[in-house]
Design a protein around this motif. Structure first.
Motif, short mmCIF file in Angstrom:
data_model
loop_
_atom_site.label_atom_id
_atom_site.label_comp_id
_atom_site.label_asym_id
_atom_site.label_seq_id
_atom_site.Cartn_x
_atom_site.Cartn_y
_atom_site.Cartn_z
N UNK A 133 -100.35 -41.26 -74.76
CA UNK A 133 -99.05 -40.53 -74.65
C UNK A 133 -99.30 -39.26 -75.60
N UNK A 134 -98.95 -38.11 -75.11
CA UNK A 134 -99.14 -36.87 -75.88
C UNK A 134 -97.68 -36.16 -75.77
N UNK A 135 -97.35 -35.38 -76.76
CA UNK A 135 -95.78 -34.80 -77.01
C UNK A 135 -95.75 -33.51 -77.71
N UNK A 136 -95.34 -32.57 -77.47
CA UNK A 136 -95.12 -31.33 -78.07
C UNK A 136 -93.99 -30.45 -78.19
N UNK A 137 -93.96 -29.98 -79.29
CA UNK A 137 -92.64 -29.05 -79.55
C UNK A 137 -93.12 -27.44 -79.71
N UNK A 138 -92.55 -26.69 -78.96
CA UNK A 138 -92.89 -25.30 -79.09
C UNK A 138 -91.54 -24.51 -79.63
N UNK A 139 -91.95 -23.24 -80.32
CA UNK A 139 -90.51 -22.34 -80.56
C UNK A 139 -91.60 -21.14 -80.29
N UNK A 140 -90.85 -20.48 -79.20
CA UNK A 140 -91.31 -19.24 -78.78
C UNK A 140 -90.41 -18.08 -78.74
N UNK A 141 -90.65 -17.03 -79.46
CA UNK A 141 -90.07 -15.67 -79.09
C UNK A 141 -90.69 -14.95 -78.11
N UNK A 142 -89.29 -14.48 -77.11
CA UNK A 142 -90.10 -13.79 -76.05
C UNK A 142 -89.12 -12.45 -76.05
N UNK A 143 -89.75 -11.32 -75.82
CA UNK A 143 -89.27 -9.91 -75.75
C UNK A 143 -89.66 -9.22 -74.38
N UNK A 144 -88.36 -9.24 -73.61
CA UNK A 144 -88.33 -8.53 -72.28
C UNK A 144 -89.41 -9.11 -71.25
N UNK A 145 -89.28 -10.52 -71.35
CA UNK A 145 -90.18 -11.31 -70.54
C UNK A 145 -89.72 -11.12 -69.06
N UNK A 146 -90.83 -10.59 -68.31
CA UNK A 146 -90.60 -10.26 -66.85
C UNK A 146 -90.69 -11.69 -65.84
N UNK A 147 -89.62 -12.00 -65.24
CA UNK A 147 -89.65 -13.27 -64.25
C UNK A 147 -89.76 -13.01 -62.91
N UNK A 148 -90.90 -13.06 -62.21
CA UNK A 148 -90.97 -12.96 -60.79
C UNK A 148 -90.05 -13.81 -60.15
N UNK A 149 -89.80 -13.44 -58.87
CA UNK A 149 -89.06 -14.28 -57.90
C UNK A 149 -90.06 -15.50 -57.40
N UNK A 150 -89.78 -16.92 -57.19
CA UNK A 150 -90.50 -17.88 -56.90
C UNK A 150 -91.18 -17.70 -55.46
N UNK A 151 -92.17 -17.95 -55.20
CA UNK A 151 -93.00 -17.82 -54.19
C UNK A 151 -92.96 -19.15 -53.50
N UNK A 152 -93.05 -19.16 -52.24
CA UNK A 152 -92.87 -20.70 -51.35
C UNK A 152 -94.38 -20.51 -50.75
N UNK A 153 -95.02 -21.44 -50.58
CA UNK A 153 -96.33 -21.61 -50.04
C UNK A 153 -96.47 -22.24 -48.95
N UNK A 154 -96.72 -21.67 -47.79
CA UNK A 154 -96.75 -22.59 -46.57
C UNK A 154 -97.94 -23.38 -46.44
N UNK A 155 -99.11 -22.80 -46.65
CA UNK A 155 -100.28 -23.85 -46.48
C UNK A 155 -101.56 -22.98 -47.24
#
Length: 359
Positions: free
Chosen positions: A332-354
């Motif tokens: 087993x592995x486990x992790x905790x993260x503390x992340x500062x984000x500044x104006x992070x750009x998120x794209x629309x989700x892409x649907x993959x046909x094949x």
């Protein structure tokens, strides 16, 4: 105490891709009666998942996500110095999938590329590795590509895992900039519990054979799987999680002098609804700060934390935001993260046909 801290490195953009095929869990009744299916689905809280077809690999999902990210953010491919590919469902035993993605994405031959094989906590491990390599200053831009096709790993005849796992891929652009301040990662491992989640055969300890691919009844409930399909000891995993995850989060917060109230969002690994609800209640976390994708994507292993960010926090990460991340799984592995984000750009989700093969 394995807590690593970094300065001046952060995620500037993210994108995700999922297979177009939607699995309605309530209709996933080929091998189990409807009333049994409803009982399991209601308990785990996974109502829909995305399944890749036989031609689509983790790399195809990551490629689609990366192309979307690079296009939406006008990234010069020659400036990508590092590519980290995270997956336990790679395209081949060799070569490393990161190398084929470097070529397929048209990145420079001077781009460092390698794979990380870890499991559900691997996104934070991958970020930490990239952040550490970028502290020296010579690597300015990195791509973290995280993809899984877990639908190909678990038996549809094993009720304990048949309704949980789905497929997806995520791309994250990591850059050096002093505006990010400090990030922190607590990373932990306990190999004495390696048998809690495992695929026993198909590697080099027990190589593939005609015997290892045959599905067999494995318990008194009639569940079936082969030795090359994954199994999970759900009860022991649950006991492990409710003990170790709150402890690790509290340890990390104490180390940096923060509380759970200091975060804009808290993003957990999407294992199942019961586990996350239990931990949230135990730690008195604000549900409004905890985005969830369990219901519509299921457990996508290492992809689940970044996929939840892309899916649920688009347009919510403008300005300065601070995220608390938590994940656990195979090892087993486990992790905790503390992340500062500044104006992070998120794209629309892409649907993959094949997808298509790389080589």
């Amino acid at each position: 105490m394995a807590i690593l801290s970094y300065k001046g490195v952060g995620i500037t953009a993210m994108a995700a891709a999922v297979p177009q095929r939607v699995i309605n869990n309530f209709e996933y009744t080929e091998f189990f009666p409807e009333e049994q299916v409803k009982e399991v689905v209601d308990k785990v809280g996974v109502f829909e998942r995305r399944f890749a077809d036989e031609k689509t690999c983790s790399s195809d999902l990551c490629f689609a996500a990366a192309e979307k990210l690079l296009s939406d953010n006008n990234v010069n491919r020659e400036e990508i110095d590092l590519l980290v590919f995270i997956s336990q469902t790679p395209d081949y035993r060799m070569p490393a999938t990161s190398i084929t993605l470097q070529h397929r994405l048209g990145l420079s031959n001077s781009c460092i590329a390698f794979d990380i094989n870890l499991g559900c906590s691997a996104f934070m491990y991958g970020l930490s590795v990239a952040y550490g390599m970028m502290q020296g200053g010579s690597i300015r831009k990195a791509l973290i590509l995280d993809g899984e096709t877990r639908s190909k790993v678990y038996s549809p005849r094993d009720r304990r895992s048949a309704f949980i796992f789905g497929d997806g891929g995520v791309a994250a652009l990591v850059e050096c900039d002093e505006k990010f301040g400090e990030s922190h990662f607590s990373m932990n491992s306990d190999g004495s519990r390696a048998d809690l989640i495992m695929i026993p055969a198909g590697g080099y300890r027990k190589m593939s054979s005609a015997e290892t691919v045959v599905e067999k009844v494995v318990d008194e409930f009639g569940n079936m799987r082969s030795e090359e399909q994954g199994y999970m000891n759900g009860g022991d995993v649950f006991n492990f999680v409710i003990r170790e995850i709150p402890r690790d989060i509290k340890k990390t917060l104490a180390y940096v002098g923060m509380t759970v109230d200091d975060f804009d969002y808290i993003v957990f690994h999407q294992a199942n609804n019961f586990i996350n609800s239990y931990i949230a209640k135990k730690m008195k976390l604000d549900p409004a700060k905890m985005p969830s994708t369990i219901a519509k994507f299921g457990n996508t292993s290492s992809v689940s934390v970044p996929l939840t960010i892309v899916s649920e926090l688009k347009d919510k990460l403008k300005g300065n935001k601070t995220l608390l991340l938590s994940a656990f799984g195979v090892g087993m592995t486990w992790a905790t993260g503390i992340l500062p984000l500044v104006d992070c750009h998120i794209s629309d989700i892409v649907e993959v046909k094949e997808g298509r093969p790389v080589l």
